[in-house]
Design an enzyme around this catalytic site. Sequence first.
Site, PDB file in Angstrom:
ATOM      1  N   SER A 194       0.799  -1.229   0.095  1.00  0.00           N
ATOM      2  CA  SER A 194       0.205   0.115  -0.083  1.00  0.00           C
ATOM      3  C   SER A 194       0.759   1.370   0.107  1.00  0.00           C
ATOM      4  CB  SER A 194      -0.759   0.061   1.188  1.00  0.00           C
ATOM      5  OG  SER A 194      -1.420   1.260   1.604  1.00  0.00           O
ATOM      6  N   TYR A 204      -1.256  -0.032  10.686  1.00  0.00           N
ATOM      7  CA  TYR A 204      -1.585  -0.802   9.241  1.00  0.00           C
ATOM      8  C   TYR A 204      -0.636  -0.369   8.313  1.00  0.00           C
ATOM      9  CZ  TYR A 204      -3.617  -1.233   4.709  1.00  0.00           C
ATOM     10  OH  TYR A 204      -3.529  -1.697   3.461  1.00  0.00           O
ATOM     11  N   LYS A 229       2.224  -3.232   6.671  1.00  0.00           N
ATOM     12  CA  LYS A 229       2.722  -3.332   5.004  1.00  0.00           C
ATOM     13  C   LYS A 229       3.991  -3.316   4.861  1.00  0.00           C
ATOM     14  CE  LYS A 229      -1.501  -4.420   3.507  1.00  0.00           C
ATOM     15  NZ  LYS A 229      -1.792  -5.685   2.835  1.00  0.00           N
TER      16      LYS A 229
HETATM   17  N1  NAD Z   1      -8.777  -1.229  -0.618  1.00  0.00           N
HETATM   18  C1  NAD Z   1      -7.885  -0.336  -0.800  1.00  0.00           C
HETATM   19  O1  NAD Z   1      -7.928   0.918  -0.876  1.00  0.00           O
HETATM   20  C2  NAD Z   1      -6.369  -0.851  -0.415  1.00  0.00           C
HETATM   21  C3  NAD Z   1      -5.182   0.043  -0.631  1.00  0.00           C
HETATM   22  C4  NAD Z   1      -4.053  -0.504  -0.676  1.00  0.00           C
HETATM   23  C5  NAD Z   1      -4.030  -1.703  -0.192  1.00  0.00           C
HETATM   24  N2  NAD Z   1      -5.100  -2.569   0.113  1.00  0.00           N
HETATM   25  C6  NAD Z   1      -4.652  -4.067   0.407  1.00  0.00           C
HETATM   26  O2  NAD Z   1      -5.201  -4.742  -0.591  1.00  0.00           O
HETATM   27  C7  NAD Z   1      -5.842  -6.007   0.251  1.00  0.00           C
HETATM   28  C8  NAD Z   1      -7.133  -6.191  -0.218  1.00  0.00           C
HETATM   29  O3  NAD Z   1      -7.931  -4.946   0.329  1.00  0.00           O
HETATM   30  P1  NAD Z   1      -9.449  -4.958   0.105  1.00  0.00           P
HETATM   31  O4  NAD Z   1      -9.683  -3.715   0.077  1.00  0.00           O
HETATM   32  O5  NAD Z   1     -10.066  -5.928  -1.093  1.00  0.00           O
HETATM   33  O6  NAD Z   1     -10.076  -5.685   1.726  1.00  0.00           O
HETATM   34  P2  NAD Z   1     -11.293  -6.692   1.901  1.00  0.00           P
HETATM   35  O7  NAD Z   1     -11.373  -6.412   3.345  1.00  0.00           O
HETATM   36  O8  NAD Z   1     -12.213  -6.481   1.087  1.00  0.00           O
HETATM   37  O9  NAD Z   1     -10.759  -7.957   1.477  1.00  0.00           O
HETATM   38  C9  NAD Z   1      -9.714  -8.596   2.270  1.00  0.00           C
HETATM   39  C10 NAD Z   1     -10.153 -10.031   2.183  1.00  0.00           C
HETATM   40  O10 NAD Z   1      -9.324 -10.847   3.161  1.00  0.00           O
HETATM   41  C11 NAD Z   1      -9.940 -11.945   3.995  1.00  0.00           C
HETATM   42  N3  NAD Z   1      -9.024 -11.995   5.074  1.00  0.00           N
HETATM   43  C12 NAD Z   1      -8.736 -11.012   6.084  1.00  0.00           C
HETATM   44  N4  NAD Z   1      -8.082 -11.792   6.761  1.00  0.00           N
HETATM   45  C13 NAD Z   1      -7.896 -13.029   6.294  1.00  0.00           C
HETATM   46  C14 NAD Z   1      -6.994 -14.012   6.960  1.00  0.00           C
HETATM   47  N5  NAD Z   1      -6.211 -13.950   8.146  1.00  0.00           N
HETATM   48  N6  NAD Z   1      -7.007 -15.349   6.334  1.00  0.00           N
HETATM   49  C15 NAD Z   1      -7.755 -15.485   5.218  1.00  0.00           C
HETATM   50  N7  NAD Z   1      -8.502 -14.169   4.601  1.00  0.00           N
HETATM   51  C16 NAD Z   1      -8.511 -13.226   5.447  1.00  0.00           C
HETATM   52  C17 NAD Z   1     -11.232 -10.868   4.082  1.00  0.00           C
HETATM   53  O11 NAD Z   1     -12.339 -12.224   4.417  1.00  0.00           O
HETATM   54  C18 NAD Z   1     -11.379 -10.464   2.848  1.00  0.00           C
HETATM   55  O12 NAD Z   1     -12.335 -11.237   1.965  1.00  0.00           O
HETATM   56  C19 NAD Z   1      -5.497  -5.959   1.680  1.00  0.00           C
HETATM   57  O13 NAD Z   1      -4.147  -6.634   1.837  1.00  0.00           O
HETATM   58  C20 NAD Z   1      -5.119  -4.337   1.785  1.00  0.00           C
HETATM   59  O14 NAD Z   1      -4.496  -3.993   2.772  1.00  0.00           O
HETATM   60  C21 NAD Z   1      -6.102  -2.200  -0.302  1.00  0.00           C
END
Ligand code: NAD
Length: 322
Positions: A117, A141, A145
């Site tokens: 991120s 957070y 990362k």
């Molecule tokens: N959404 C954003 O703007 C953004 C920006 C930068 C980075 N990210 C990163 O992208 C990734 C996905 O984000 P997202 O927005 O789709 O979030 P989200 O919460 O929709 O998806 C995360 C998924 O991981 C699953 N999960 C969480 N912990 C788990 C575990 N220990 N074991 C198995 N499954 C698990 C959850 O059920 C969920 O389906 C994350 O790593 C997040 O940090 C997101």
Amino acid sequence: MTWLITGGAGYIGAHVARAMTGAGERVLVLDDLSAGVPARLPADVPLVRGSSLDGGLLKRVLAEHAVTGVVHLAARKQVAESVAQPTRYYQENVGGLATLLEAVAEAGIERFLFSSSAAVYGNPDVELITEETPCAPVNPYGETKLAGEWLVRAAGQAHGISTVCLRYFNVAGAAAPELADTGVFNIVPMVFDRLTRDEAPRIFGDDYPTPDGTCVRDYIHVSDLAEAHLAAARRLSEGGQVGDLTVNIGRGEGVSVREMVTVIGEVTGDRRPAVVEPRRPGDAPVSVAVAARAAETLGWSARRGVRDMIESAWRGWLLHHQ
Ligand SMILES: NC(=O)c1ccc[n+]([C@@H]2O[C@H](COP(=O)([O-])OP(=O)(O)OC[C@H]3O[C@@H](n4cnc5c(N)ncnc54)[C@H](O)[C@@H]3O)[C@@H](O)[C@H]2O)c1
């Protein structure tokens, strides 16, 4: 190749699963469904319900499905929650990654893609952020990362795994309404939420040193982001020397909060003026990616603009809130 996508039932993961299967890759998903929705997945993608903290399960899944590459998205992602529950965030985001990497190394898997991120940069005093900009996360957070990236590179070196860390900027939009983000943690759903409650959108600070005084950010359509994962997976599966690659995923274009609110007004038809509130502590005036490395190393660049992000996100919002 068979790819395991952890967190594949989440907002971004489901888009990645769809992009990769659409391009002919074999994919399976592991998700604990703490935030995931199984219905987001294409019907032909197997879903294993389980956690990245469960080493025994991971080893079984990697062996039974003859997995040859991993895309690791599973994580907790809420900044405020990470401030309140840092140990949980380190345990799940860093501990889960360590458990997964151990299983990956034991299975002899040589390709690993990590969801990082722009939060790793914190609030740097430069406006255009390259991958060389020093990392100084400002909340647990972002720390998980950055620690995750260190761990991925170290495990890659120790066990001969080629790795890619993708540093996403501000993600928005949806490839289809049912895939939309249902959380209210980012600017687009936050403004939708205000309008739905018959309240004016809020802008936190309009006295920043930017053209219209509001903060400027780099927004990326989730479909472009999913295509970046596909490009990275292809780069990893081509073989040859990938080593470790760390790449910004943004459009390289700044959009101000006021510009976002204006486009949201046009798309929703609710053009009520925003109310300006005091600055929030810790918000950098400008945070925009230099996206050149993604083009050079992955042959990828973003194609979709802000209006597309907001229109598609609004269709998803209406589906989930009407
Ligand atoms: N959404 C954003 O703007 C953004 C920006 C930068 C980075 N990210 C990163 O992208 C990734 C996905 O984000 P997202 O927005 O789709 O979030 P989200 O919460 O929709 O998806 C995360 C998924 O991981 C699953 N999960 C969480 N912990 C788990 C575990 N220990 N074991 C198995 N499954 C698990 C959850 O059920 C969920 O389906 C994350 O790593 C997040 O940090 C997101």
